[in-house]
Design a protein around this motif. Structure first.
Motif: not given
Length: 177
Positions: A152-159
């Protein structure tokens, strides 16, 4: 390891070490009593030896090996389960109090039957004891939860970085080369 485990495991294992050694050394001593329980089991489980004496000796060897493992704290949970698996037929064969006609004999066999039942309970508790460490199931669940959180942290960071990067790419595309 707690003092209770250090003392309790060898104490629980002691009965199976002595009884197992007796069965390994002289299986004829209990083979006659074991016959009514062993024969139906050997008919269903082809991996077991055909002769009752061999099954008694095998059961004794399992009790000795697993008893040593339990007493020394080496893989105590599987060791406790292995001993428990041998204790059930041993109890059913050796302490058939419901068949005894003499009241005194019936009382003694009933005591031994329930003693073995109590030891079975102790073995089941030992088999469930994780030694104050989390179980494999808990560790797996905890690791999966951590991986979901990290994803989830990676997804938010990518977005969060993708939108400004895309905007910068559009502005750069409009600039003369």
């Amino acid at each position: 390891m707690s003092l209770l485990r250090v003392l309790g495991r060898p104490m629980l294992a002691s009965m199976f070490l002595t009884g197992g050694m007796s069965s390994v050394r002289d299986p004829k001593q209990v083979a006659d009593a074991a016959e009514p329980v062993v024969q139906p089991v050997t008919e269903r489980v082809s991996a077991l030896p055909d002769r009752t004496e061999q099954v008694v000796r095998l059961s004794g060897a399992v009790q000795v090996a697993a008893g040593l493992m339990l007493a020394t704290g080496r893989m105590p949970r599987p060791a406790a389960l292995a001993i428990a698996a041998t204790l059930v037929p041993t109890t059913l064969a050796g302490h058939r109090f419901w068949e005894a006609e003499d009241p005194e004999e019936r009382a003694q066999q009933r005591i031994h039957f329930f003693k073995n039942l109590s030891m079975l309970g102790g073995l089941l508790i030992a088999a469930d004891d994780t030694g104050a460490r989390p179980s494999v199931v808990w560790r797996g669940t905890h690791a999966a939860r951590g991986l979901r959180r990290d994803a989830g942290l990676v997804r938010r960071s990518v977005r969060a970085t993708a939108r400004p990067a895309a905007a910068a790419g559009r502005v750069r595309a409009k600039l003369p080369a």
